[in-house]
Design an enzyme around this catalytic site. Structure first.
Site, short mmCIF file in Angstrom:
data_model
loop_
_atom_site.label_atom_id
_atom_site.label_comp_id
_atom_site.label_asym_id
_atom_site.label_seq_id
_atom_site.Cartn_x
_atom_site.Cartn_y
_atom_site.Cartn_z
N SER A 1 0.84 -1.20 0.00
CA SER A 1 0.00 0.00 0.00
C SER A 1 0.87 1.25 0.00
O SER A 1 2.09 1.18 0.15
CB SER A 1 -0.92 0.01 1.24
OG SER A 1 -0.16 0.31 2.40
N SER B 1 -2.95 6.94 5.87
CA SER B 1 -2.31 5.90 6.67
C SER B 1 -3.21 5.50 7.82
O SER B 1 -3.61 6.33 8.63
CB SER B 1 -0.96 6.39 7.21
OG SER B 1 -0.40 5.45 8.10
N SER C 1 0.80 3.76 2.23
CA SER C 1 0.75 4.47 3.50
C SER C 1 2.11 5.03 3.94
O SER C 1 2.17 5.89 4.82
CB SER C 1 0.21 3.56 4.61
OG SER C 1 1.13 2.52 4.90
N LYS D 1 5.29 0.79 9.44
CA LYS D 1 5.09 2.21 9.73
C LYS D 1 6.38 2.76 10.33
O LYS D 1 7.36 2.04 10.53
CB LYS D 1 3.93 2.42 10.71
CG LYS D 1 2.60 1.80 10.31
CD LYS D 1 1.93 2.52 9.17
CE LYS D 1 0.59 1.84 8.82
NZ LYS D 1 -0.06 2.46 7.64
#
Length: 284
Positions: free
Chosen positions: A88, A231, A90, A145
Site C-alpha cells: 500500500s 495511513s 501508507s 510504519k
C-alpha cells in the site's frame, strides 16, 4: 485464509531433519550391513547390485537434499534478514507500492520463530525507525510504519496536521508540492530523533479530523505512516467513528524487525512490466 509461513518452514525443517536422522542412525547402517554381507558371499560383486543395495529410499533422499537448504533459509529468515513487499501507499514517499524491502530481524532482539519469544536483548526501537510489526487487531497480518512515540511519550496530532511529542513540535521543513499533484499534496522534511525523512500531507483532503492526544503505554510504540493523510495507524486507536478500522499501539511482542533497505521494485507484477532497481538503497 492467511498462511503461517514461519510455522510451515519450521515443520518442513523438522520433517527433513528427522528423515536425515533416521537414515543416519538406522537405514544407512542397514545398507552398509547388506553390502558387506553381499560382498562376503561373492568373489566378484556386481556394481549394479551394490548400487541397488546402497540406494536411499526416495523420501529420505529428498529429505536429506532439502534439509540444509531449508535450515539455512530458516536461520536467515528468522534471525538475520527477511524480505517483504510493500502492498500500500501508507509510507509514501519513503516506500512505494511494489517496493521489495529487507528487514533486520535482530535489530530489536533475537526471537524464536513461530512463538516470537525474545531470547536475547539487543536494542529497542528508536523514534524515526521504519519498523515491520504484526497488526495489533490481527497478528497474522504484517504492517510497516514509522516509530513516532516511545513508551511514556505524550503524542499530539493537531488539526493543522502538526505532530508534537511531549509538548514539543517535531521539526519539519517544507520541500514543495508533490510532482503531478497540482498543489493538492505537499512534501515536508521531518526530523524524528536522529532520522530525517520525507513525509506527505494532502492539503485538500482528510480522512477525518486527525486531532488527538495519546499517552504511549509501557511496552508499546506509537506508529504513523509517512503518507499522513492516507495511513491507518496508531492515531485511530479506539476510534469509535470508524470501528472497522480499529487500530492500536504496537506491543513489543508484535515487533518483527527494522526495515533498512529497498532491493527491488515491481509495482505491477501481474502485467508485462518488469521489476526495476531504480529505487534500490537504504531506508531513512
Amino acid at each position: 485464509m492467511s498462511i503461517n509461513f514461519p510455522l510451515l518452514l519450521v515443520i518442513a525443517v523438522a520433517v527433513c531433519g528427522f528423515l536425515a536422522l533416521i537414515d543416519l542412525i538406522l537405514l544407512a547402517p542397514r545398507r552398509r550391513a547388506a553390502i558387506a554381507a553381499y560382498q562376503g558371499r561373492v568373489d566378484d560383486p556386481d556394481d549394479r547390485v551394490l548400487e541397488r543395495l546402497n540406494k536411499e529410499p526416495l523420501l529420505v533422499e529428498y529429505g536429506k537434499s532439502f534439509f540444509p537448504v531449508l535450515a539455512i533459509v530458516l536461520v536467515l529468515r528468522s534471525f538475520l534478514v527477511e524480505p517483504f513487499q510493500i502492498p500500500s501507499g501508507s509510507m509514501k514517499p519513503t516506500l512505494e507500492v511494489g517496493d521489495f524491502i529487507l528487514v533486520n530481524k535482530f535489530a530489536y532482539g533475537i526471537r524464536l520463530p513461530v512463538i516470537d519469544e525474545k531470547i536475547i536483548e539487543v536494542d529497542n526501537p528508536q523514534r524515526g525507525d521504519v519498523m515491520v510489526f504484526r497488526y495489533p487487531s490481527d497478528p497474522s497480518i504484517n504492517y510497516i510504519k514509522r516509530v513516532v512515540g516511545l513508551p511514556g511519550d505524550r503524542i499530539e496530532y493537531t488539526q493543522g496536521k502538526r505532530l508534537l511529542i511531549n509538548g514539543e513540535p517535531v521539526a519539519e521543513k517544507l520541500i514543495g508540492e508533490e510532482a503531478g499533484s497540482l498543489g493538492s499534496a505537499m512534501l515536508y522534511q521531518e526530523r524524528l530523533g536522529q532520522v530525517e525523512h520525507t513525509i506527505r500531507k494532502e492539503m485538500t483532503r482528510m480522512r477525518r479530523e486527525p486531532g488527538g492526544q495519546w499517552v504511549v503505554p509501557e511496552g508499546h510504540y506509537f506508529m504513523m505512516g509517512d503518507n499522513r493523510d492516507n495511513s491507518n495507524d496508531s492515531r485511530y486507536w479506539r476510534d469509535r467513528h470508524i470501528p472497522q478500522e480499529l487500530w492500536g499501539m504496537v506491543p513489543d511482542d508484535h515487533i518483527v524487525g527494522k526495515a533498512f533497505a529497498i532491493w527491488m521494485s515491481w509495482p505491477e507484477p501481474k502485467t508485462s512490466n518488469l521489476p526495476n532497481f531504480s529505487r534500490v538503497g537504504l531506508i531513512h
